[in-house]
Structure formats: structure tokens, C-alpha cells
Design an enzyme around this catalytic site. Structure first.
Site, PDB file in Angstrom:
ATOM      1  N   ARG A 115      18.164  -5.884  28.350  1.00 30.44           N
ATOM      2  CA  ARG A 115      17.864  -5.907  26.973  1.00 30.44           C
ATOM      3  C   ARG A 115      18.224  -4.453  26.466  1.00 30.44           C
ATOM      4  NH1 ARG A 115      13.578  -8.076  24.002  1.00 30.44           N
ATOM      5  NH2 ARG A 115      12.867 -10.055  25.127  1.00 30.44           N
ATOM      6  N   HIS A 142      18.403 -10.422  32.307  1.00 29.49           N
ATOM      7  CA  HIS A 142      18.437  -9.995  30.657  1.00 29.49           C
ATOM      8  C   HIS A 142      18.297  -8.448  30.786  1.00 29.49           C
ATOM      9  CE1 HIS A 142      16.449 -10.499  26.655  1.00 29.49           C
ATOM     10  NE2 HIS A 142      17.760  -9.968  26.386  1.00 29.49           N
ATOM     11  N   ARG A 172       6.086   1.861  37.761  1.00 27.75           N
ATOM     12  CA  ARG A 172       5.772   2.870  38.662  1.00 27.75           C
ATOM     13  C   ARG A 172       7.175   3.969  38.586  1.00 27.75           C
ATOM     14  NH1 ARG A 172       1.740   3.369  42.508  1.00 27.75           N
ATOM     15  NH2 ARG A 172      -0.008   2.675  41.163  1.00 27.75           N
ATOM     16  N   THR A 181       8.604 -10.815  24.625  1.00 32.76           N
ATOM     17  CA  THR A 181       9.650 -11.779  25.166  1.00 32.76           C
ATOM     18  C   THR A 181      10.487 -12.393  24.154  1.00 32.76           C
ATOM     19  OG1 THR A 181       9.759 -13.327  26.791  1.00 32.76           O
ATOM     20  CG2 THR A 181       7.951 -13.502  25.549  1.00 32.76           C
ATOM     21  N   THR A 182      11.519 -13.269  24.696  1.00 37.42           N
ATOM     22  CA  THR A 182      12.207 -13.714  23.650  1.00 37.42           C
ATOM     23  C   THR A 182      11.592 -14.883  22.886  1.00 37.42           C
ATOM     24  OG1 THR A 182      14.224 -13.414  25.092  1.00 37.42           O
ATOM     25  CG2 THR A 182      14.733 -14.598  23.352  1.00 37.42           C
ATOM     26  N   HIS A 199      12.187 -20.844  29.128  1.00 38.92           N
ATOM     27  CA  HIS A 199      11.019 -20.227  28.438  1.00 38.92           C
ATOM     28  C   HIS A 199       9.740 -20.871  28.646  1.00 38.92           C
ATOM     29  CE1 HIS A 199       9.811 -16.548  26.155  1.00 38.92           C
ATOM     30  NE2 HIS A 199       8.640 -17.568  25.907  1.00 38.92           N
ATOM     31  N   GLY A 200       8.769 -20.041  29.409  1.00 42.85           N
ATOM     32  CA  GLY A 200       7.412 -20.495  29.329  1.00 42.85           C
ATOM     33  C   GLY A 200       7.178 -21.741  30.464  1.00 42.85           C
ATOM     34  N   ARG A 252      14.244  -2.434  29.093  1.00 43.39           N
ATOM     35  CA  ARG A 252      12.611  -2.033  29.536  1.00 43.39           C
ATOM     36  C   ARG A 252      12.666  -2.973  31.097  1.00 43.39           C
ATOM     37  NH1 ARG A 252       9.818  -6.711  25.481  1.00 43.39           N
ATOM     38  NH2 ARG A 252      11.031  -5.411  23.984  1.00 43.39           N
ATOM     39  N   HIS A 253      13.650  -3.838  31.267  1.00 41.53           N
ATOM     40  CA  HIS A 253      13.383  -4.288  32.731  1.00 41.53           C
ATOM     41  C   HIS A 253      14.447  -3.928  33.379  1.00 41.53           C
ATOM     42  CE1 HIS A 253      14.037  -7.883  30.589  1.00 41.53           C
ATOM     43  NE2 HIS A 253      13.035  -8.197  30.242  1.00 41.53           N
ATOM     44  N   GLU A 293      21.831 -12.430  30.560  1.00 43.79           N
ATOM     45  CA  GLU A 293      21.015 -12.733  29.158  1.00 43.79           C
ATOM     46  C   GLU A 293      21.540 -11.371  28.326  1.00 43.79           C
ATOM     47  OE1 GLU A 293      17.249 -14.212  29.306  1.00 43.79           O
ATOM     48  OE2 GLU A 293      17.729 -15.809  30.179  1.00 43.79           O
ATOM     49  N   GLY A 333      11.353 -17.783  34.915  1.00 47.18           N
ATOM     50  CA  GLY A 333      11.096 -16.401  35.576  1.00 47.18           C
ATOM     51  C   GLY A 333       9.518 -15.967  35.764  1.00 47.18           C
ATOM     52  N   HIS A 334       8.852 -15.701  34.493  1.00 48.53           N
ATOM     53  CA  HIS A 334       7.692 -15.321  34.553  1.00 48.53           C
ATOM     54  C   HIS A 334       6.627 -16.016  35.514  1.00 48.53           C
ATOM     55  CE1 HIS A 334       3.606 -14.164  32.929  1.00 48.53           C
ATOM     56  NE2 HIS A 334       4.045 -12.984  32.816  1.00 48.53           N
ATOM     57  N   ASP A 348      13.684 -10.958  35.941  1.00 53.45           N
ATOM     58  CA  ASP A 348      13.433  -9.768  34.986  1.00 53.45           C
ATOM     59  C   ASP A 348      12.231  -9.167  35.532  1.00 53.45           C
ATOM     60  OD1 ASP A 348      15.686 -10.228  33.675  1.00 53.45           O
ATOM     61  OD2 ASP A 348      14.816 -11.147  32.006  1.00 53.45           O
ATOM     62  N   HIS A 349      11.157  -9.752  35.865  1.00 53.19           N
ATOM     63  CA  HIS A 349       9.896  -9.380  35.940  1.00 53.19           C
ATOM     64  C   HIS A 349       9.864  -8.565  37.198  1.00 53.19           C
ATOM     65  CE1 HIS A 349       9.217 -10.203  31.788  1.00 53.19           C
ATOM     66  NE2 HIS A 349       9.293 -11.548  32.146  1.00 53.19           N
ATOM     67  N   GLU A 381      21.117 -23.413  25.450  1.00 51.26           N
ATOM     68  CA  GLU A 381      19.832 -23.255  26.298  1.00 51.26           C
ATOM     69  C   GLU A 381      18.864 -23.972  25.097  1.00 51.26           C
ATOM     70  OE1 GLU A 381      19.009 -20.539  29.146  1.00 51.26           O
ATOM     71  OE2 GLU A 381      17.022 -20.455  29.113  1.00 51.26           O
TER      72      GLU A 381
HETATM   73  N1  PXP Z   1      15.858 -18.380  29.331  1.00 50.09           N
HETATM   74  C1  PXP Z   1      15.941 -17.431  28.361  1.00 50.09           C
HETATM   75  C2  PXP Z   1      17.385 -17.345  27.564  1.00 50.09           C
HETATM   76  C3  PXP Z   1      14.942 -16.208  28.123  1.00 50.09           C
HETATM   77  O1  PXP Z   1      15.273 -15.365  27.243  1.00 50.09           O
HETATM   78  C4  PXP Z   1      14.062 -16.334  29.126  1.00 50.09           C
HETATM   79  C5  PXP Z   1      12.932 -15.097  29.440  1.00 50.09           C
HETATM   80  O2  PXP Z   1      12.499 -15.020  27.861  1.00 50.09           O
HETATM   81  C6  PXP Z   1      13.854 -17.454  30.006  1.00 50.09           C
HETATM   82  C7  PXP Z   1      14.580 -18.404  29.860  1.00 50.09           C
HETATM   83  C8  PXP Z   1      12.592 -17.440  30.802  1.00 50.09           C
HETATM   84  O3  PXP Z   1      11.448 -17.392  30.614  1.00 50.09           O
HETATM   85  P1  PXP Z   1      10.088 -17.098  31.513  1.00 50.09           P
HETATM   86  O4  PXP Z   1      10.203 -15.853  31.912  1.00 50.09           O
HETATM   87  O5  PXP Z   1       9.074 -17.637  30.494  1.00 50.09           O
HETATM   88  O6  PXP Z   1      10.050 -18.178  32.541  1.00 50.09           O
END
Ligand code: PXP
Length: 245
Positions: A40, A38, A13, A98-99, A192-193, A44-45, A68, A214-215, A4-5, A149
Site C-alpha cells: 500500500r 499488497h 508491535r 481495506t479495498t 475479497h471477504g 500499513r502492512h 497488489e 487473506g483475512h 498482508d495481515h 479479478e
Molecule cells: N483480492 C484483492 C484484489 C484484494 O485487494 C484483497 C484484499 O482486500 C483480497 C483479494 C483479499 O481479501 P480478504 O483479505 O478479505 O480475503
């Protein structure tokens, strides 16, 4: 690998660079088992055309695309049109960055179950992004979703804050939830995270079959490159699994 990012950076840009599809290709070359993106509601991405291009790439590389999406009819219809190998239904609030937190499958069963069922009936592997508690796991098991998940954000935040006791308690909840979900016939994923620091304990949960990250990897790619960041993360996951064996 959640890309996503890469799209977030592109959209900063408003042009076409960096291209998330090129990032997906690089991630596949670096050893990612699947691509997650994802779409959304506010775009947004990822954009609709990104999802179509990602599905074309993933199907030609024989790699699963995990879309997602919020539990809306608009997103259901897009998933039906694109037909990714997998979908993960997530909660979505426009004001959130974020989620932040899992889906309320127990409270929203009448709304979520039909969408999960429609997508599963059309051959997609359906996952529900939830907190690892009994009510949500049981409610998920009563839908046609094959996967849950578990949201790992609370574990990541506790470690970031240096609160070891809280981190240990949250980890125990994730571990117990994984046993329960697995016993109910669900496949168990986490996300996530996740970072180099916290991935080991999550990858070591025996029932874990997929982590979505991801992030942190995209951020780390600024310093070390995408390929190296993915490979290092993969090595840490594999090492944690070896220790479990
Ligand atoms: N899994 C789900 C369902 C998510 O929505 C996200 C993004 O929030 C992630 C995993 C990945 O999270 P992160 O970008 O913090 O690694």
C-alpha cells in the site's frame, strides 16, 4: 494466499515477528498455488523490503508472487524493479480499512491503461480488480491486462447480513460477469471477504481460475493454525469444483 495481515500483526508491535515471508513459506508448504501481497502507498502492512524478500522466496520455490498495487507511477516503478510474476491493480484510498470496491477502469482508462501496458510489456501478468459489471469488463478488455479479478465483497456482506435475496442477485452478477469476461478473452479471478461459508459458490463458477483469500484464513489460523486453515479452504474449493464437473 494473501499474507498482508501477517504483516499487520507484525507492525502492531513494530518488530520483526511474525515474519510474513515465513508465513508465505508455510502457505506454500500447505498447498497455496501463489502468494499475494499488497504494497500500500501508506505501507500499513507490507514494506518494500518484504516485497523483495517475497519475490526471492517465490522465485526459488517457483510459485507466482502477485503484487497488489495502486495505479501510481511509484508503484509501477517498484513492480518493474521487483518483477513479480503477476500484478493486480487495485483502487486505493488511504482512509479505507481495506479495498472497498473495484477499480473504475472505465472512468480512469487514460490513467490505468498505460500502467497496465507498461507492466504487461515487461512480462508481468496484469490483473484489474473490478466490480463484475459490463462497463468495467469492457474497459478492462481494452487494456493490456490479461486478467480481471472480481470483487466478492458485496456477496460476502449480503450473506453476513442474512440477506439471501441480495446474495443470490450478487452471485448472479458475478456468474454473468465471468461468462462475459471469459468470452472477451480475459482470465477470471475472484477475491475479497471469502470464508469457509461463502467460498463454495465462488469456486464453483466455471470460469474461475484463481481465488485470492487473506483475512479470513489469517484469522482462522489463530484457532487452527495456518496450515490447517489453508488446507481446509483448499478442500472446500476443490469440492466445489468437483461438483461443477
Ligand atoms: N483480492 C484483492 C484484489 C484484494 O485487494 C484483497 C484484499 O482486500 C483480497 C483479494 C483479499 O481479501 P480478504 O483479505 O478479505 O480475503
Amino acid at each position: 494466499m494473501n499474507i498482508d495481515h501477517v504483516a499487520t500483526l507484525r507492525n502492531a508491535r513494530g518488530g520483526t515477528h511474525p515474519d510474513p515471508i515465513a508465513a508465505a513459506w508455510a502457505a506454500i508448504q500447505a498447498g497455496a498455488d501463489g502468494i499475494t501481497a499488497h504494497l500500500r502507498e501508506d505501507r500499513r502492512h507490507m514494506r518494500d523490503e518484504d516485497m523483495t524478500r517475497l519475490q526471492a522466496l517465490c522465485s526459488s520455490e517457483n510459485i507466482p508472487l502477485n503484487m497488489e498495487m495502486a495505479a501510481t507511477i511509484e508503484m509501477q516503478d517498484i513492480a518493474l524493479a521487483i518483477s513479480p510474476r503477476a500484478v493486480c491493480i487495485v483502487p486505493e484510498r488511504r482512509e479505507e480499512r481495506t479495498t472497498e470496491g473495484g477499480l473504475d477502469v472505465a472512468g480512469g482508462h487514460n490513467h490505468i491503461a498505460p500502467i497496465a501496458g507498461r507492466l504487461a510489456d515487461n512480462g508481468m501478468r496484469v490483473s484489474l480488480f473490478i466490480e463484475a459489471n459490463e462497463a468495467q469488463i469492457e474497459a478492462s478488455a481494452s487494456t493490456m491486462a490479461q486478467v480481471v479479478e472480481f470483487h466478492t465483497g458485496a456477496y460476502a456482506h449480503a450473506l453476513d447480513a442474512g440477506d439471501q435475496d441480495k446474495a443470490a442477485a450478487v452471485l448472479k452478477t458475478l456468474q454473468d460477469g465471468a461468462v462475459l469476461a471469459h468470452d472477451m478473452g480475459l482470465e477470471v479471478h475472484f477475491g475479497h471477504g471469502l470464508t469457509f461459508e461463502n467460498v463454495g459458490a465462488i469456486a464453483a463458477i466455471p470460469q474461475a481460475t484463481e481465488l485470492n483469500i487473506g483475512h479470513f484464513i489469517i484469522g482462522e489460523a489463530v484457532f487452527m493454525g495456518l496450515e490447517a486453515a489453508i488446507k481446509d479452504m483448499r478442500t472446500m474449493m476443490n469440492t466445489a469444483r468437483e461438483v461443477v464437473k
